[in-house]
Design a protein around this motif. Structure first.
Motif, short mmCIF file in Angstrom:
data_model
loop_
_atom_site.label_atom_id
_atom_site.label_comp_id
_atom_site.label_asym_id
_atom_site.label_seq_id
_atom_site.Cartn_x
_atom_site.Cartn_y
_atom_site.Cartn_z
N MET A 15 23.15 69.63 14.48
CA MET A 15 22.64 70.28 12.95
C MET A 15 22.20 71.03 12.79
O MET A 15 21.68 72.35 12.37
CB MET A 15 23.08 68.92 11.37
CG MET A 15 24.20 68.15 11.71
SD MET A 15 25.24 69.13 10.83
CE MET A 15 25.50 68.83 9.54
N ASP A 69 18.89 74.03 10.17
CA ASP A 69 20.21 74.44 10.20
C ASP A 69 20.57 75.19 11.22
O ASP A 69 20.61 76.28 11.14
CB ASP A 69 20.65 74.57 8.54
CG ASP A 69 20.72 72.91 7.75
OD1 ASP A 69 20.66 72.22 9.09
OD2 ASP A 69 20.87 73.38 6.92
N ALA A 81 28.68 73.90 7.68
CA ALA A 81 28.17 73.18 8.82
C ALA A 81 28.54 73.07 10.58
O ALA A 81 29.40 73.34 10.63
CB ALA A 81 27.59 72.42 8.20
N GLU A 106 28.13 71.73 13.74
CA GLU A 106 27.59 70.53 14.77
C GLU A 106 26.88 70.74 15.87
O GLU A 106 25.28 70.29 16.42
CB GLU A 106 28.77 69.13 14.49
CG GLU A 106 29.95 68.86 13.79
CD GLU A 106 28.92 68.01 12.76
OE1 GLU A 106 28.23 67.60 13.10
OE2 GLU A 106 29.18 67.95 11.70
N ASN A 107 27.35 71.32 16.57
CA ASN A 107 26.85 72.05 17.52
C ASN A 107 26.67 73.27 18.31
O ASN A 107 27.72 74.46 18.09
CB ASN A 107 27.14 71.38 19.21
CG ASN A 107 27.92 69.82 18.58
OD1 ASN A 107 26.79 68.86 19.08
ND2 ASN A 107 29.51 69.64 18.82
N TYR A 131 34.78 70.71 24.24
CA TYR A 131 34.33 71.00 22.84
C TYR A 131 36.05 71.73 22.24
O TYR A 131 36.62 71.47 21.12
CB TYR A 131 33.53 71.89 22.31
CG TYR A 131 31.84 70.87 22.71
CD1 TYR A 131 31.87 69.65 21.77
CD2 TYR A 131 31.18 70.87 23.70
CE1 TYR A 131 31.13 69.05 22.45
CE2 TYR A 131 30.56 69.99 23.92
CZ TYR A 131 29.96 69.29 22.74
OH TYR A 131 28.84 68.40 23.50
N GLN A 152 38.01 72.49 19.21
CA GLN A 152 37.10 72.41 17.24
C GLN A 152 35.72 73.60 18.47
O GLN A 152 34.69 74.36 16.61
CB GLN A 152 36.17 71.42 17.16
CG GLN A 152 36.16 70.50 18.74
CD GLN A 152 34.71 69.42 18.37
OE1 GLN A 152 33.10 70.10 18.15
NE2 GLN A 152 34.39 68.47 18.72
N GLN A 164 33.43 73.42 14.39
CA GLN A 164 32.17 72.68 14.45
C GLN A 164 31.28 73.37 15.43
O GLN A 164 29.98 72.61 15.26
CB GLN A 164 32.96 71.51 14.94
CG GLN A 164 33.15 70.83 13.22
CD GLN A 164 34.33 69.32 13.59
OE1 GLN A 164 33.94 68.89 14.81
NE2 GLN A 164 35.07 68.93 13.46
N THR A 165 31.56 73.86 16.61
CA THR A 165 30.68 73.98 17.67
C THR A 165 31.33 75.22 18.07
O THR A 165 31.51 76.36 17.78
CB THR A 165 31.64 73.20 18.87
OG1 THR A 165 31.21 71.90 18.50
CG2 THR A 165 30.33 73.29 20.07
#
Lengths: 168, 291
Positions: A1, A19, B5, B7-8, B25, B28, B50-51
């Protein structure tokens, strides 16, 4: 994150754990505290007020993640003037009154920074070069005059002076 | 408006690494090239990856060269590079025209040719241009295999392209035009640098006497994807291009290409734009073929 990054802005390195979704423009404004880079449209990247020079190229800082600029060199409006001397581009806008409210001006000047590295340009090329920054006050006539003033000033610079005013 | 957000975040440096990450991955993950469409989509939360696999550090993915009678354009070649590259200006002028018409200088400094084709906006500039030049995409897969797909087949529909979750477009290939060929591209949009209401790409080959040997005309800004104006093109074939023929080609294209109403323009207005733009672009392409 989160991710630790370092970005060189106007010659100074700013390191922070951020972030991963943080936009470059917010790194510049919030982390480095350089609020001369403005946020206008904030979504589509249409207004161009957030334009900065990234590794020598004019880009919209709201369309990049800060993590993408890890290790990169960024020039913002705060990096243009030297001590008391305005950059030739700034001086053109000062002399020809190339702004009214000034909100779009940082984006315009940073777009023109790349454009004026090679100063020989026609009127049409000047207008095309500015098509990525929207000014809602001036109608562009004074801006074009300011750019022409700046072009003449840049053309009059010696190679050494040019390198000094256009370090990246 | 802010992206969801992430994640990766990965910034691989070679193609093999990208493919390994895609394999891992897959669904995603989103590949981030120039980001001039993806970032706005993420801010609008129309894309919530997410990635993120950032392609900008991948070496040798942005070169432009001619090889074995084909133009190779690396997936990451920026619009500004395509618009100004000497080989492209010389022999593939319609592609430079299209690149110059995209967005604005800052967008052209970041946006990439493969990114635009994968994004497959029916009103974008590259799709009709690459179609008119019979371009192909070279696609790499995580298992080490590659495939080549014609751009007409790659573009599946609005914002839909033939790319798997484990695949990466590595380059675009365009067959080198024969002698006495020329192309042109033009678009109509509401404001400078906007997406097209109508765009037209044309590539023409003539013989020394000025007779059209081959013609390819593609209209963009129509649904579900750019459309070949085949009847207009076949009208030109075997004839000397003059004002009457150009008018006929415009009429034929306006007749055969289906147009729709949307927020930018009505179907009728689009038809009228096709009618007047096709002759203009074919004339320019033909003039370049003569040079």
């Amino acid at each position: 994150m989160k991710r630790s990054i370092g970005i060189t802005i106007n010659g100074e390195v700013y390191e922070e754990t951020v972030d991963q979704r943080l936009l470059l423009v917010d790194f510049i404004r919030e982390v480095a505290g350089l609020t001369g880079t403005h946020v206008g449209c904030s979504v589509e990247g249409r207004c161009g007020a957030c334009t900065v020079v990234l590794n020598g190229k004019a880009v919209k800082a709201c369309l990049l993640l800060a993590v993408q600029a890890d290790g990169a060199s960024v020039l913002t409006i705060e990096g243009l003037a030297k001590d008391d001397a305005l950059h030739p581009i700034q001086d053109g806008f000062w002399e020809k009154h190339g702004l009214q409210c000034g909100f779009c001006t940082p984006g315009l000047l940073m777009t023109l920074y790349e454009f004026l590295q090679n100063p020989k340009h026609s009127d049409e090329e000047i207008r095309t070069a500015m098509s990525g920054v929207i000014c809602r006050c001036t109608g562009y006539v004074h801006i074009v005059e300011a750019v022409k003033h700046a072009i003449a000033a840049v053309e009059a610079l010696s190679p050494e002076e040019r390198k000094e005013w256009f370090p990246v | 408006m802010y992206p969801k957000a992430i994640e990766n975040y990965f910034a691989p440096t070679d193609v093999a690494e990208v493919l390994t990450l895609l394999n891992q991955y897959g669904e995603q993950a989103k590949l981030l090239a120039g980001g001039q469409s993806l970032m706005p989509l993420m801010k609008l939360r129309l894309a919530e990856p997410q990635t993120i696999i950032d392609l900008n550090q991948v070496a040798a993915l942005d070169d432009i060269r001619e090889e074995d009678g084909r133009l190779h354009i690396g997936a990451l070649a920026r619009h500004s590079e395509v618009a100004t590259h000497p080989i492209i200006l010389q022999s593939y002028a319609l592609l430079a025209d299209a690149a110059r018409n995209i967005g604005d200088p800052q967008i052209r400094n970041r946006g990439t040719i493969a990114g635009s084709l994968v994004h497959a906006d029916p009103s974008a500039d590259y799709p009709p241009a690459v179609m008119a030049l019979d371009g192909q995409l070279v696609v790499a897969k995580a298992d080490g295999s590659t495939r080549t797909v014609l751009v007409d087949d790659f573009l599946a529909g609005p914002l839909m392209s033939d790319i798997g979750e484990d695949e990466l477009v590595t380059r675009i290939e365009i067959p080198a035009p024969v002698a006495q060929s020329g192309g042109a591209y033009a678009k109509h949009s509401q404001v400078a640098g906007d997406f097209a209401i109508i765009s037209v790409a044309a590539q023409i080959t003539r013989d020394p006497s000025g007779v059209c040997q081959q013609a390819s005309i593609v209209v963009g800004g129509v649904m579900p994807k750019p459309c070949r104006a085949e009847q207009a093109a076949s009208l030109l074939q075997g004839k000397a291009i003059d004002a009457t023929l150009l008018t006929q080609a415009g009429e034929a294209a306006a007749e055969e290409v289906e147009t729709e109403d949307d927020v930018r323009a009505s179907a009728d207005y689009r038809r009228q734009l096709i009618r007047v733009t096709v002759p203009e672009v074919v004339r320019q392409a033909s003039a370049r073929a003569e040079e």
